[in-house]
Design a protein around this motif. Structure first.
Motif, PDB file in Angstrom:
ATOM      1  N   CYS A  70       0.844  -1.189   0.000  1.00 23.26           N
ATOM      2  CA  CYS A  70       0.000   0.000   0.000  1.00 23.26           C
ATOM      3  C   CYS A  70       0.882   1.242   0.000  1.00 23.26           C
ATOM      4  CB  CYS A  70      -0.900   0.018   1.230  1.00 23.26           C
ATOM      5  SG  CYS A  70      -2.065  -1.362   1.300  1.00 23.26           S
ATOM      6  N   SER A  71       0.755   2.024  -1.064  1.00 24.29           N
ATOM      7  CA  SER A  71       1.505   3.265  -1.209  1.00 24.29           C
ATOM      8  C   SER A  71       0.695   4.178  -2.122  1.00 24.29           C
ATOM      9  CB  SER A  71       2.880   2.986  -1.824  1.00 24.29           C
ATOM     10  OG  SER A  71       3.612   4.173  -1.988  1.00 24.29           O
ATOM     11  N   THR A  72       0.700   5.455  -1.823  1.00 28.70           N
ATOM     12  CA  THR A  72       0.004   6.412  -2.661  1.00 28.70           C
ATOM     13  C   THR A  72       1.020   6.952  -3.666  1.00 28.70           C
ATOM     14  OG1 THR A  72      -1.476   6.965  -0.838  1.00 28.70           O
ATOM     15  CG2 THR A  72      -1.399   8.523  -2.676  1.00 28.70           C
ATOM     16  N   HIS A  73       1.010   6.368  -4.846  1.00 31.64           N
ATOM     17  CA  HIS A  73       2.017   6.696  -5.856  1.00 31.64           C
ATOM     18  C   HIS A  73       1.995   8.171  -6.217  1.00 31.64           C
ATOM     19  CE1 HIS A  73       2.848   2.455  -6.176  1.00 31.64           C
ATOM     20  NE2 HIS A  73       1.557   2.209  -6.409  1.00 31.64           N
ATOM     21  N   SER A  74       0.804   8.770  -6.318  1.00 30.05           N
ATOM     22  CA  SER A  74       0.705  10.182  -6.701  1.00 30.05           C
ATOM     23  C   SER A  74       1.324  11.106  -5.654  1.00 30.05           C
ATOM     24  CB  SER A  74      -0.748  10.574  -6.949  1.00 30.05           C
ATOM     25  OG  SER A  74      -1.513  10.405  -5.771  1.00 30.05           O
ATOM     26  N   ALA A  75       1.388  10.644  -4.399  1.00 26.69           N
ATOM     27  CA  ALA A  75       1.978  11.438  -3.320  1.00 26.69           C
ATOM     28  C   ALA A  75       3.432  11.057  -3.060  1.00 26.69           C
ATOM     29  CB  ALA A  75       1.164  11.283  -2.045  1.00 26.69           C
ATOM     30  N   GLY A  76       3.833   9.900  -3.572  1.00 29.68           N
ATOM     31  CA  GLY A  76       5.217   9.469  -3.400  1.00 29.68           C
ATOM     32  C   GLY A  76       5.503   8.758  -2.095  1.00 29.68           C
ATOM     33  N   GLY A  77       4.490   8.139  -1.494  1.00 34.72           N
ATOM     34  CA  GLY A  77       4.736   7.411  -0.257  1.00 34.72           C
ATOM     35  C   GLY A  77       3.462   7.047   0.470  1.00 34.72           C
ATOM     36  N   VAL A  78       3.582   6.896   1.772  1.00 31.92           N
ATOM     37  CA  VAL A  78       2.491   6.416   2.612  1.00 31.92           C
ATOM     38  C   VAL A  78       1.627   7.588   3.082  1.00 31.92           C
ATOM     39  CG1 VAL A  78       1.896   5.154   4.720  1.00 31.92           C
ATOM     40  CG2 VAL A  78       3.872   4.441   3.357  1.00 31.92           C
ATOM     41  N   THR A  79       0.310   7.437   2.879  1.00 35.93           N
ATOM     42  CA  THR A  79      -0.671   8.423   3.338  1.00 35.93           C
ATOM     43  C   THR A  79      -1.715   7.719   4.200  1.00 35.93           C
ATOM     44  OG1 THR A  79      -2.195   8.128   1.480  1.00 35.93           O
ATOM     45  CG2 THR A  79      -0.366   9.701   1.161  1.00 35.93           C
ATOM     46  N   GLU A  80      -2.638   8.499   4.732  1.00 35.23           N
ATOM     47  CA  GLU A  80      -3.724   7.906   5.522  1.00 35.23           C
ATOM     48  C   GLU A  80      -4.557   6.942   4.681  1.00 35.23           C
ATOM     49  OE1 GLU A  80      -4.302   7.805   8.706  1.00 35.23           O
ATOM     50  OE2 GLU A  80      -2.881   9.348   9.349  1.00 35.23           O
ATOM     51  N   HIS A  81      -4.627   7.177   3.374  1.00 28.61           N
ATOM     52  CA  HIS A  81      -5.348   6.240   2.489  1.00 28.61           C
ATOM     53  C   HIS A  81      -4.749   4.838   2.593  1.00 28.61           C
ATOM     54  CE1 HIS A  81      -7.783   9.287   0.579  1.00 28.61           C
ATOM     55  NE2 HIS A  81      -6.705   9.988   0.247  1.00 28.61           N
ATOM     56  N   ASP A  82      -3.435   4.766   2.703  1.00 27.13           N
ATOM     57  CA  ASP A  82      -2.769   3.464   2.771  1.00 27.13           C
ATOM     58  C   ASP A  82      -3.012   2.776   4.106  1.00 27.13           C
ATOM     59  OD1 ASP A  82      -1.469   3.716   0.157  1.00 27.13           O
ATOM     60  OD2 ASP A  82      -0.434   5.377   1.140  1.00 27.13           O
ATOM     61  N   VAL A  83      -3.006   3.546   5.172  1.00 21.91           N
ATOM     62  CA  VAL A  83      -3.305   2.987   6.495  1.00 21.91           C
ATOM     63  C   VAL A  83      -4.727   2.434   6.502  1.00 21.91           C
ATOM     64  CG1 VAL A  83      -3.583   3.509   8.952  1.00 21.91           C
ATOM     65  CG2 VAL A  83      -1.643   4.480   7.668  1.00 21.91           C
ATOM     66  N   SER A  84      -5.655   3.207   5.976  1.00 24.35           N
ATOM     67  CA  SER A  84      -7.053   2.774   5.922  1.00 24.35           C
ATOM     68  C   SER A  84      -7.199   1.513   5.070  1.00 24.35           C
ATOM     69  CB  SER A  84      -7.913   3.904   5.364  1.00 24.35           C
ATOM     70  OG  SER A  84      -9.248   3.484   5.224  1.00 24.35           O
ATOM     71  N   LEU A  85      -6.541   1.477   3.922  1.00 22.12           N
ATOM     72  CA  LEU A  85      -6.626   0.302   3.056  1.00 22.12           C
ATOM     73  C   LEU A  85      -6.016  -0.920   3.737  1.00 22.12           C
ATOM     74  CD1 LEU A  85      -7.487  -0.940   0.390  1.00 22.12           C
ATOM     75  CD2 LEU A  85      -5.326  -0.106  -0.606  1.00 22.12           C
ATOM     76  N   ALA A  86      -4.908  -0.745   4.430  1.00 20.73           N
ATOM     77  CA  ALA A  86      -4.294  -1.857   5.169  1.00 20.73           C
ATOM     78  C   ALA A  86      -5.271  -2.401   6.211  1.00 20.73           C
ATOM     79  CB  ALA A  86      -2.986  -1.404   5.817  1.00 20.73           C
ATOM     80  N   GLU A  87      -5.974  -1.514   6.908  1.00 20.82           N
ATOM     81  CA  GLU A  87      -6.972  -1.946   7.885  1.00 20.82           C
ATOM     82  C   GLU A  87      -8.086  -2.739   7.202  1.00 20.82           C
ATOM     83  OE1 GLU A  87      -6.411   1.805  10.991  1.00 20.82           O
ATOM     84  OE2 GLU A  87      -7.994   1.888   9.476  1.00 20.82           O
ATOM     85  N   GLU A  88      -8.521  -2.267   6.038  1.00 25.01           N
ATOM     86  CA  GLU A  88      -9.585  -2.974   5.315  1.00 25.01           C
ATOM     87  C   GLU A  88      -9.102  -4.345   4.827  1.00 25.01           C
ATOM     88  OE1 GLU A  88     -12.672  -0.357   3.216  1.00 25.01           O
ATOM     89  OE2 GLU A  88     -10.752   0.682   2.859  1.00 25.01           O
ATOM     90  N   ILE A  89      -7.864  -4.420   4.379  1.00 22.67           N
ATOM     91  CA  ILE A  89      -7.303  -5.707   3.948  1.00 22.67           C
ATOM     92  C   ILE A  89      -7.259  -6.663   5.124  1.00 22.67           C
ATOM     93  CG2 ILE A  89      -5.197  -6.856   3.138  1.00 22.67           C
ATOM     94  CD1 ILE A  89      -4.756  -4.324   1.343  1.00 22.67           C
ATOM     95  N   ASP A  90      -6.850  -6.181   6.292  1.00 24.94           N
ATOM     96  CA  ASP A  90      -6.863  -7.032   7.489  1.00 24.94           C
ATOM     97  C   ASP A  90      -8.266  -7.575   7.757  1.00 24.94           C
ATOM     98  OD1 ASP A  90      -4.146  -6.803   7.948  1.00 24.94           O
ATOM     99  OD2 ASP A  90      -4.338  -5.421   9.640  1.00 24.94           O
ATOM    100  N   GLY A  91      -9.277  -6.729   7.593  1.00 28.33           N
ATOM    101  CA  GLY A  91     -10.663  -7.170   7.805  1.00 28.33           C
ATOM    102  C   GLY A  91     -11.072  -8.263   6.831  1.00 28.33           C
ATOM    103  N   VAL A  92     -10.662  -8.121   5.586  1.00 25.83           N
ATOM    104  CA  VAL A  92     -10.957  -9.159   4.585  1.00 25.83           C
ATOM    105  C   VAL A  92     -10.273 -10.462   4.972  1.00 25.83           C
ATOM    106  CG1 VAL A  92     -10.575  -9.857   2.178  1.00 25.83           C
ATOM    107  CG2 VAL A  92     -11.325  -7.525   2.702  1.00 25.83           C
ATOM    108  N   LEU A  93      -9.030 -10.375   5.379  1.00 25.04           N
ATOM    109  CA  LEU A  93      -8.296 -11.584   5.755  1.00 25.04           C
ATOM    110  C   LEU A  93      -8.915 -12.249   6.977  1.00 25.04           C
ATOM    111  CD1 LEU A  93      -4.702 -10.307   5.024  1.00 25.04           C
ATOM    112  CD2 LEU A  93      -5.888 -12.178   3.841  1.00 25.04           C
ATOM    113  N   GLU A  94      -9.366 -11.464   7.927  1.00 27.98           N
ATOM    114  CA  GLU A  94     -10.050 -12.030   9.098  1.00 27.98           C
ATOM    115  C   GLU A  94     -11.326 -12.756   8.689  1.00 27.98           C
ATOM    116  OE1 GLU A  94     -11.010  -9.711  12.560  1.00 27.98           O
ATOM    117  OE2 GLU A  94      -9.037  -8.765  12.508  1.00 27.98           O
ATOM    118  N   ALA A  95     -12.055 -12.166   7.766  1.00 31.97           N
ATOM    119  CA  ALA A  95     -13.348 -12.718   7.366  1.00 31.97           C
ATOM    120  C   ALA A  95     -13.206 -13.933   6.455  1.00 31.97           C
ATOM    121  CB  ALA A  95     -14.179 -11.647   6.673  1.00 31.97           C
ATOM    122  N   LEU A  96     -12.213 -13.936   5.583  1.00 39.86           N
ATOM    123  CA  LEU A  96     -12.127 -14.974   4.563  1.00 39.86           C
ATOM    124  C   LEU A  96     -11.017 -15.995   4.771  1.00 39.86           C
ATOM    125  CD1 LEU A  96     -12.771 -12.868   1.318  1.00 39.86           C
ATOM    126  CD2 LEU A  96     -14.413 -14.202   2.663  1.00 39.86           C
ATOM    127  N   ALA A  97     -10.057 -15.685   5.593  1.00 46.62           N
ATOM    128  CA  ALA A  97      -8.910 -16.609   5.740  1.00 46.62           C
ATOM    129  C   ALA A  97      -9.155 -17.652   6.815  1.00 46.62           C
ATOM    130  CB  ALA A  97      -7.653 -15.824   6.074  1.00 46.62           C
TER     131      ALA A  97
END
Length: 97
Positions: A70-97
């Motif tokens: 997770c990286s915001t390419h247009s910003a050149g690094g890590v933004t709050e969007h990436d933190v939020s997406l990482a949290e959502e990915i964790d939720g998917v993994l909890e639900a489906l893994a």
């Protein structure tokens, strides 16, 4: 433009994302699923979320092992969007893994 996170904020975010690590300008998590179809189900669900959020992770698929970057390419690094997406990915993994 979306604001890059400070090193301190990234460290703080990673404290709440124990399965994630920082690699350069990205948050990264690798996970091994029970089967290839399980891995693809996770990828499909993450793709739906990413499309909805208009923020897309890089995903590497190696049989049952997925690596999310997770990286915001247009910003050149890590933004709050990436933190939020990482949290959502964790939720998917909890639900489906």
């Amino acid at each position: 433009m979306t604001e890059l996170l400070s090193d301190e904020r990234i460290t703080e975010a990673l404290g709440a994302l124990p399965d994630w690590r920082r690699e350069g300008d990205a948050l990264v998590r690798s996970v091994t699923l029970p089967s290839f179809p399980d891995a693809i189900r996770v990828v499909n669900r993450v793709a739906e979320i990413a499309e909805n959020d208009n923020h897309h992770p890089d995903i590497d698929i190696r049989w049952r092992t997925l690596t999310f970057r997770c990286s915001t390419h247009s910003a050149g690094g890590v933004t709050e969007h990436d933190v939020s997406l990482a949290e959502e990915i964790d939720g998917v993994l909890e639900a489906l893994a």
